[in-house]
Write an enzyme that holds these catalytic residues in place. Structure first.
Site, PDB file in Angstrom:
ATOM      1  N   ASP A  89     -39.633 -36.102  53.682  1.00  0.00           N
ATOM      2  CA  ASP A  89     -39.604 -35.991  55.138  1.00  0.00           C
ATOM      3  C   ASP A  89     -40.964 -36.409  55.697  1.00  0.00           C
ATOM      4  O   ASP A  89     -41.596 -37.315  55.163  1.00  0.00           O
ATOM      5  CB  ASP A  89     -39.234 -34.559  55.531  1.00  0.00           C
ATOM      6  CG  ASP A  89     -38.480 -34.476  56.840  1.00  0.00           C
ATOM      7  OD1 ASP A  89     -39.119 -34.650  57.894  1.00  0.00           O
ATOM      8  OD2 ASP A  89     -37.264 -34.247  56.819  1.00  0.00           O
ATOM      9  N   ASP A 143     -46.881 -18.588  55.501  1.00  0.00           N
ATOM     10  CA  ASP A 143     -45.698 -18.104  54.787  1.00  0.00           C
ATOM     11  C   ASP A 143     -45.569 -18.723  53.396  1.00  0.00           C
ATOM     12  O   ASP A 143     -44.750 -18.268  52.586  1.00  0.00           O
ATOM     13  CB  ASP A 143     -44.431 -18.398  55.592  1.00  0.00           C
ATOM     14  CG  ASP A 143     -44.313 -17.524  56.832  1.00  0.00           C
ATOM     15  OD1 ASP A 143     -45.167 -16.632  57.010  1.00  0.00           O
ATOM     16  OD2 ASP A 143     -43.379 -17.737  57.627  1.00  0.00           O
ATOM     17  N   HIS A 155     -41.289 -31.793  61.636  1.00  0.00           N
ATOM     18  CA  HIS A 155     -39.925 -31.858  61.112  1.00  0.00           C
ATOM     19  C   HIS A 155     -39.866 -31.503  59.627  1.00  0.00           C
ATOM     20  O   HIS A 155     -39.010 -30.726  59.187  1.00  0.00           O
ATOM     21  CB  HIS A 155     -39.376 -33.268  61.354  1.00  0.00           C
ATOM     22  CG  HIS A 155     -37.917 -33.432  61.079  1.00  0.00           C
ATOM     23  ND1 HIS A 155     -37.436 -33.877  59.850  1.00  0.00           N
ATOM     24  CD2 HIS A 155     -36.831 -33.241  61.864  1.00  0.00           C
ATOM     25  CE1 HIS A 155     -36.118 -33.957  59.906  1.00  0.00           C
ATOM     26  NE2 HIS A 155     -35.717 -33.559  61.113  1.00  0.00           N
ATOM     27  N   SER A 161     -30.232 -32.292  60.232  1.00  0.00           N
ATOM     28  CA  SER A 161     -31.483 -32.126  59.491  1.00  0.00           C
ATOM     29  C   SER A 161     -31.667 -30.697  59.018  1.00  0.00           C
ATOM     30  O   SER A 161     -32.240 -30.456  57.951  1.00  0.00           O
ATOM     31  CB  SER A 161     -32.682 -32.492  60.374  1.00  0.00           C
ATOM     32  OG  SER A 161     -32.890 -33.872  60.400  1.00  0.00           O
TER      33      SER A 161
END
Length: 438
Positions: A182, A191, A214, A386
């Site tokens: 991507d 995280d 994205h 996506s």
């Protein structure tokens, strides 16, 4: 990328072809012989293996060489100024099978949640209908006798994971390598602290860092964990090893050569699953790419399952359904459609219109999906096929943990057979809603 092309992309006039050629080589093609012949003809065909260890050299190979050969996939990408010379050389070696034009591919961005603002307005004024673009679309003429399930966000997990049944199972993708190809990854996202993340860029002049967002969002859905200290889970295969291939630029644009490079790298790294939330629009009655289909079959034989988004070109509330995008329309690549929390097909989700390939194989949650994002925002809610794709990729990793000896084709079959049937056309949702192993 030249300034004119960048302007076209940013202005919405997306170019389709780069001017380069993709060539499928014969099974008995010899890289050594090809290289010897190329040197004699003053041509430079770079073998991809020579560049894997040095990111900058790998990137330069696409611009400085006359072509690059992806040995694992038997595919060559030939620069436009030397395509006839290289093809003649390959013909003389009896290595040439067929060619296709190289395409531009794009991040399949759906509805960005300005819907966060919509949700605030709904709470403020007590509005109880869906935000624009997130509704279930027109009701069928003959409603099914049993209402499809509705999924909600809970204190334990966001609705997408509840739709998978992920919290009922014990599999988290542990020991499985999963690649997300991507726009890269925001590698310092809190995280992911302490997680195994291997990243590489295939975009000239850009690192693997995600300045777009994205890729970080898709990676979070596939293998993320919980949101900060809240304990609310949003990632599917939260213990899988994450391999990030930056194959789309910070503008969300790439080409076949970069995608192929990322795919070959992922296979070489031992990734069992590749998630690709990218594509190029395809007209109805257009055949899929034989080259992508062949290399996806080669990848499966090597143990790697490739999963790709169906595309976001439809406007179902206007009666418009568009064909599944390239490369998800290839029969050997699992194509993923998007569902909303009411188990209905998303308004934007493409459909399986082309009978010769181009089917939707399975569906995943794809409307109003919470996941990680680049800083300073840290999180975002997006909609698109996506988002549905990394859910399916994450479940594939869970299945590989559950069935470590399974082949890629067997994992494909398990994803299909374990999915939850829906009262919707297979054209739109394939076998149904993907489900985590229990």
């Amino acid at each position: 990328m030249d300034p004119y092309t960048s302007f076209q992309i940013l202005s919405g006039d997306r170019p389709k072809y780069t001017g380069k050629k993709l060539v499928m080589l014969s099974p008995d093609a010899s890289m050594q012989k090809i290289d010897e012949e190329a040197s004699g003809a003053a041509l430079r065909l770079a073998p991809s293996s020579a560049y894997r260890s040095h990111e900058e050299d790998y990137q330069k190979a696409f611009t400085e060489a006359d072509g690059i050969v992806f040995e694992k996939f038997r595919v060559a990408v030939i620069n436009a100024n030397h395509d006839e010379q290289v093809k003649s050389l390959l013909y003389s070696q009896r290595s040439f099978q067929y060619e296709e034009p190289e395409r531009y591919l794009y991040a399949l961005e759906g509805v960005r949640s300005s819907n966060l603002l919509w949700q605030f307005i709904c709470r403020l004024f007590g509005i109880r209908r869906d935000p624009p673009g997130a509704g279930p679309g027109p009701a069928p003429k003959d409603p099914p006798p049993v209402a499809p399930p509705v999924f909600e966000n809970t204190a334990e997990a966001y609705w997408g994971l509840n739709a998978l049944g992920a919290l009922s199972g014990s599999f988290t993708g542990k020991g499985v390598k999963l690649a997300v190809l991507d726009t890269g990854m925001y590698l310092a996202h809190p995280d992911f602290e302490g997680r195994e993340v291997v990243a590489k860029s295939f975009i000239q002049g850009e690192s693997a860092e995600d300045a777009h967002g994205h890729g970080t969002h898709c990676a979070g859905i596939a293998v993320g964990g919980v949101r900060g200290n809240s304990g609310i889970r949003y990632g599917t295969a939260s213990d899988a090893g994450l391999y990030v291939g930056k194959v789309l630029s910070n503008e969300g644009v790439g080409s076949d050569s970069g995608i192929l490079a990322g795919m070959e790298w992922a296979v070489s790294q031992g990734c069992r699953v590749i998630s690709m939330s990218l594509g190029a629009s395809v007209e109805e009655n257009t055949r899929y790419s034989n080259i992508y289909d062949e290399l996806a079959g080669i990848a499966m034989d090597m143990g790697t399952l490739i999963i790709a988004a169906a595309g976001n070109d439809s406007h179902r509330n206007q009666g418009i359904i568009r064909a599944v995008n390239h490369p998800g329309n290839c029969p050997n690549i699992m194509s993923v459609g998007a569902l909303d929390r009411r188990s209905d097909v998303a308004d934007f989700s493409c459909g399986g219109l082309n009978p010769d390939g181009g089917l939707v194989d399975i569906a995943g949650p794809g409307v109003e999906i919470f996941s990680s994002w680049k800083l300073p925002q840290k999180y975002a809610i997006l909609s698109g096929t996506s988002m549905a794709t990394p859910f399916v990729a994450g479940v594939a990793a869970q299945l590989l943990e559950a069935f470590p000896e399974a082949t890629a084709r067997e994992i494909w079959d398990k994803l299909i057979s374990h999915s939850r049937p829906l009262p919707l056309p297979g054209r739109d949702v394939g076998s149904g809603l993907v489900q985590s192993p229990q």
